[in-house]
Motif scaffolding. Structure first.
Motif, PDB file in Angstrom:
ATOM      1  N   SER A 190       0.812  -1.220   0.000  1.00 53.73           N
ATOM      2  CA  SER A 190       0.000   0.000   0.000  1.00 53.73           C
ATOM      3  C   SER A 190       0.843   1.266   0.000  1.00 53.73           C
ATOM      4  N   VAL A 191       1.994   1.245   0.681  1.00 55.17           N
ATOM      5  CA  VAL A 191       2.811   2.458   0.755  1.00 55.17           C
ATOM      6  C   VAL A 191       3.246   2.938  -0.629  1.00 55.17           C
ATOM      7  N   PRO A 192       3.768   2.071  -1.504  1.00 55.64           N
ATOM      8  CA  PRO A 192       4.104   2.559  -2.853  1.00 55.64           C
ATOM      9  C   PRO A 192       2.905   3.121  -3.605  1.00 55.64           C
ATOM     10  N   PHE A 193       1.734   2.477  -3.445  1.00 58.34           N
ATOM     11  CA  PHE A 193       0.541   2.985  -4.125  1.00 58.34           C
ATOM     12  C   PHE A 193       0.145   4.358  -3.577  1.00 58.34           C
ATOM     13  N   LYS A 194       0.235   4.539  -2.272  1.00 65.45           N
ATOM     14  CA  LYS A 194      -0.110   5.827  -1.681  1.00 65.45           C
ATOM     15  C   LYS A 194       0.867   6.916  -2.105  1.00 65.45           C
ATOM     16  N   ILE A 199       1.990  11.640  -5.393  1.00 65.39           N
ATOM     17  CA  ILE A 199       2.814  12.292  -6.411  1.00 65.39           C
ATOM     18  C   ILE A 199       1.979  12.642  -7.637  1.00 65.39           C
ATOM     19  N   ALA A 200       1.071  11.730  -8.014  1.00 67.68           N
ATOM     20  CA  ALA A 200       0.278  11.934  -9.229  1.00 67.68           C
ATOM     21  C   ALA A 200      -0.611  13.169  -9.140  1.00 67.68           C
ATOM     22  N   ARG A 206      -0.289  20.993  -3.648  1.00 71.04           N
ATOM     23  CA  ARG A 206      -1.700  21.264  -3.357  1.00 71.04           C
ATOM     24  C   ARG A 206      -1.937  21.440  -1.858  1.00 71.04           C
ATOM     25  N   LEU A 207      -1.254  20.618  -1.072  1.00 71.69           N
ATOM     26  CA  LEU A 207      -1.420  20.722   0.376  1.00 71.69           C
ATOM     27  C   LEU A 207      -0.909  22.063   0.893  1.00 71.69           C
TER      28      LEU A 207
END
Length: 216
Positions: A190-194, A199-200, A206-207
């Motif tokens: 999950s960490v790589p996907f998050k 990044i995407a 934005r934050l």
């Protein structure tokens, strides 16, 4: 006797530096920005990246930027007053003039409910002769109201940011369970996907933009 003004100035500078940290934490955006950044880091699942020193530095830089108008007003009050800062009365007068920009800043960012709570609470915990001199626009009321308002907004933002990352964790866990890979830690997947999702969508920019504009 000749050195007494210098001693007073030295003591005032030392006291001012000691109170600077207190002022930054209690009257600026530093707390809110720091909490949001820490919550985002925890939601991403990377506990030490970015490190605390980076988060605090970013929060301080954004705080300086957001507080620039108030800082400019304070600077003008301190430099245009004609005070020589050699006596205790000079510093007392300067403190009174600095109070007004800070009060206006805090009033704009606090809610009426919080101010009214602390104002009414003085009737229960403060002596009568003290609470009669306190109004809704006093710093003793505005500072705690501001802190609670900032904490509330910070955790509201953190909750909304947590939701997509929790969704990814749940999806990855469900897929691993369905594939019979219960022994595999979901965080490895999950960490790589998050990180990819963050990044995407250009997450950091934005934050930061959202945090700055929340004080508009």
């Amino acid at each position: 006797m000749d050195g007494s003004p210098g001693i007073i100035a030295l003591l005032a500078i030392t006291l001012g530096l000691g109170l600077l940290t207190f002022a930054v934490v209690t009257t600026t955006a530093f707390v809110k920005i720091t909490i949001v950044l820490l919550l985002v880091r925890n939601a991403l699942g990377v506990q030490q990246v970015p490190p605390n020193i980076v988060i605090y530095t970013v929060a301080l830089i954004l705080t300086v930027y957001i507080s620039a108008p108030v800082s400019e007003q304070i600077y003008r009050q301190l430099t245009s007053s004609g005070l020589e800062y050699r006596t205790f009365d000079d510093f007392t007068t300067a403190a009174g003039r600095v109070r007004e920009p800070i009060r206006a800043h805090l009033q704009r960012l606090t809610t009426d409910d919080e101010r009214q709570f602390f104002l009414s609470a003085t009737r229960q915990i403060w002596p009568e002769d003290v609470r009669q001199r306190v109004g809704a626009d006093d710093l003793t009321i505005l500072i705690p109201s501001f802190m609670i308002s900032e904490l509330k907004r910070a955790f509201e933002i953190g909750f909304l940011l947590y939701l997509p990352f929790i969704t990814i964790d749940l999806i990855v866990t469900t897929i691993l369970m369905a594939m019979g890979m219960a022994m595999v830690s979901p965080t490895i997947i999950s960490v790589p996907f998050k990180l990819f999702l963050f990044i995407a969508v250009d997450g950091w920019s934005r934050l930061m933009h959202g945090l700055v504009l929340s004080y508009s």
